[in-house]
Design an enzyme around this catalytic site. Structure first.
Site, short mmCIF file in Angstrom:
data_model
loop_
_atom_site.label_atom_id
_atom_site.label_comp_id
_atom_site.label_asym_id
_atom_site.label_seq_id
_atom_site.Cartn_x
_atom_site.Cartn_y
_atom_site.Cartn_z
N ALA A 46 5.83 -14.95 -2.65
CA ALA A 46 5.27 -14.78 -1.31
C ALA A 46 4.90 -13.33 -0.98
O ALA A 46 4.14 -13.11 -0.04
CB ALA A 46 6.27 -15.30 -0.28
N TYR A 47 5.40 -12.34 -1.72
CA TYR A 47 5.08 -10.95 -1.41
C TYR A 47 3.62 -10.62 -1.69
O TYR A 47 3.08 -9.68 -1.13
CB TYR A 47 5.97 -9.99 -2.20
CG TYR A 47 7.45 -10.10 -1.93
CD1 TYR A 47 7.95 -10.79 -0.84
CD2 TYR A 47 8.35 -9.50 -2.78
CE1 TYR A 47 9.31 -10.88 -0.60
CE2 TYR A 47 9.71 -9.57 -2.56
CZ TYR A 47 10.19 -10.27 -1.47
OH TYR A 47 11.53 -10.35 -1.24
N GLU A 48 3.00 -11.36 -2.60
CA GLU A 48 1.59 -11.19 -2.94
C GLU A 48 1.23 -9.76 -3.35
O GLU A 48 0.14 -9.27 -3.04
CB GLU A 48 0.70 -11.66 -1.79
CG GLU A 48 0.87 -13.13 -1.48
CD GLU A 48 -0.01 -13.63 -0.35
OE1 GLU A 48 -0.72 -12.81 0.28
OE2 GLU A 48 0.03 -14.83 -0.09
#
Length: 101
Positions: A46-48
């Site tokens: 999710a940090y991308e």
């Protein structure tokens, strides 16, 4: 550095995470963490920012075999949490002063 066994793999007890870091800030944070001795990089899909983390690790000169990275996947992923003995494209970390441990 002190290590702890995790799922049968010895990992550094102190890690570095990159939650909310992006772009060059992320690369600089990872580069600095590696330069001062961090080898455990906390990650989440999710940090991308995995491309910036990967670039910093590659540029650091630290052999990937010397790093460890737990990978967390998003809630819709069929994988819950997986263990990777080194960073991958799903890797993310933060500045040493903002450690997630």
């Amino acid at each position: 550095m002190h290590v702890k066994p995790v799922q049968g793999v010895e990992v550094p007890a102190l890690g570095c995470g990159t939650f909310q870091l992006s772009g060059s800030q992320c690369e600089r944070g990872v580069a600095h963490a590696l330069s001062v001795g961090y080898r455990h990089l906390d990650t989440a899909q999710a940090y991308e920012n995995e491309d910036r983390v990967g670039a910093a690790v590659a540029a650091s000169g630290v052999p990937r075999e010397e790093t460890s990275s737990p990978r967390s996947y998003g809630p819709r992923s069929s994988r819950a949490t997986a263990w990777a003995p080194r960073p991958t494209r799903a890797c993310a970390t933060s500045t040493p002063t903002r450690s997630t441990c």
